[in-house]
Design an enzyme around this catalytic site. Structure first.
Site, PDB file in Angstrom:
ATOM      1  N   GLY A 131       1.378  -1.138   0.234  1.00  0.00           N
ATOM      2  CA  GLY A 131      -0.102   0.156   0.307  1.00  0.00           C
ATOM      3  C   GLY A 131       1.391   1.266   0.381  1.00  0.00           C
ATOM      4  N   CYS A 132       0.054   1.939   0.398  1.00  0.00           N
ATOM      5  CA  CYS A 132       0.697   3.680   0.195  1.00  0.00           C
ATOM      6  C   CYS A 132       2.279   3.799   1.122  1.00  0.00           C
ATOM      7  CB  CYS A 132      -0.160   5.081   1.064  1.00  0.00           C
ATOM      8  SG  CYS A 132      -1.496   4.529  -0.459  1.00  0.00           S
TER       9      CYS A 132
END
Length: 351
Positions: A131-132
């Protein structure tokens, strides 16, 4: 960190244009889009039907789009990064690719080595699904590789085709995601002059990496999820509305750990490069760390012009900071990303 480069699809849309493209009229959903602090995002939207409305893409088409977009954007960002670093593709010795918006086997690193004709002996790694926050996870790993291979060039490449992870079903759950993410790729080049530790810049305009610190929030493990939506027949991303406040409440903990033993205080940090996670995320981190709007100007600017481009967002901000030409030798900076887990990753750098 001796070079950085970014790329995005040629097509970009205002928030109003995205709403119009999917014929979204629900005032609650429109409010989410229009109050996001985002002006434009680069996206690869699905084709239109005979009525001019964008049609829903099956999962197979989304995976194809992710592969195509990630390779195209990734190649462009990699070339831009190497050009800024004064290097050639032939100089590359390790390529680490990060993506969370589609699954590829073989990974993006192998596809880019073939696409660009990179030396077959270039070592590679792929970080998928984190993810981020994953851009800093990759930077941590590759900084270690660089320290073990002094003088050899490595690149971390984040390529996120977020429009390949959209589920347009008109619900508030997907509205938060659909209003936020944009497509983009960013790359940063690393080289170490010595085999002991990560400290000290190898020259050029970028800083040396001094240390990293992480913080996972196990009680919020389900707050950000990419999972199979049985109703839609595709993967769908979920964001808990409370996650900005959870992240903000833990920002001090991880930054204090990062600075522990360095003799530095938060007030000694001249440059802050925070992930463009969304307006509420930026506000929560700003308040909890006692930062100013000026401190997060590039974070907010990237959100305004690109939306949340996931793992590469902090590198878009880093590029803007370098372009601004305000960094001076001896100044310190903090890089911060956050994402599923829930996790906050940080790095301390010095020019």
């Amino acid at each position: 960190m001796i070079g950085v480069g970014t790329a995005a699809p040629a097509t970009s849309y205002t928030q109003q244009e995205v709403l119009d493209a999917f014929a979204i009229t629900d005032p609650r959903i429109r409010s989410v889009f229009m109050n996001s602090a985002i002006e434009r995002r680069h996206l690869v939207l699905p084709p239109e039907d005979e009525k001019g409305v964008r049609i829903s893409e099956p999962q197979g088409d989304l995976l194809d789009k992710h592969k195509r977009s990630a390779v195209e954007m990734g190649a462009e960002a990699l070339r831009a990064c190497l050009k800024r670093a004064g290097a050639e593709l032939s100089d590359l010795r390790h390529l680490c690719c990060v993506t969370s918006t589609g699954f590829l086997t073989p990974g993006l690193s192998a596809l880019l080595i073939k696409e660009l004709g990179i030396d077959r002996h270039c070592s590679r790694s792929d970080i998928v699904g984190m993810g981020c926050n994953a851009g800093l996870n990759a930077l941590n790993v590759v900084a270690g590789w660089s320290a073990a291979h002094p003088g050899e060039l490595a690149v971390v490449l984040c390529a996120e085709a977020c429009s390949s992870a959209y589920a347009m079903d008109g619900t508030m759950r997907t509205a938060v995601v659909n209003s936020l993410f944009g497509d983009g790729a960013a790359a940063v080049a690393l080289i170490s002059q010595g085999g002991r530790g990560h400290g000290g810049s190898a020259g050029g305009e970028g800083p040396g990496i001094l240390k990293f610190a992480s913080c996972i929030i196990p009680e919020a493990v389900d707050a950000m999820r990419y999972e199979w939506d049985r109703d839609q027949g595709r993967f769908s991303f979920y964001l808990d509305p409370l996650i900005p406040y959870v992240v903000g409440a833990h920002a001090e903990i991880v930054v204090d750990r990062l600075l522990e033993g360095t003799g530095l205080r938060r007030s000694d940090i001249r440059h802050w490069l925070v992930h463009s996670g969304g307006k509420k995320v930026i506000d929560a981190v700003t308040v909890n760390l006692g930062l100013t709007r000026h401190d997060v100007r590039h974070t907010s600017g990237v959100l305004r012009d690109h939306g949340n481009v996931s793992s590469g967002s902090f590198l878009f901000s880093y590029e803007r900071l370098l372009d601004e030409g305000v960094t001076r030798p001896g100044e310190y900076g903090v890089l911060m990303t956050m994402g599923p887990g829930s996790t906050i990753e940080t790095a301390l750098v010095r020019w």
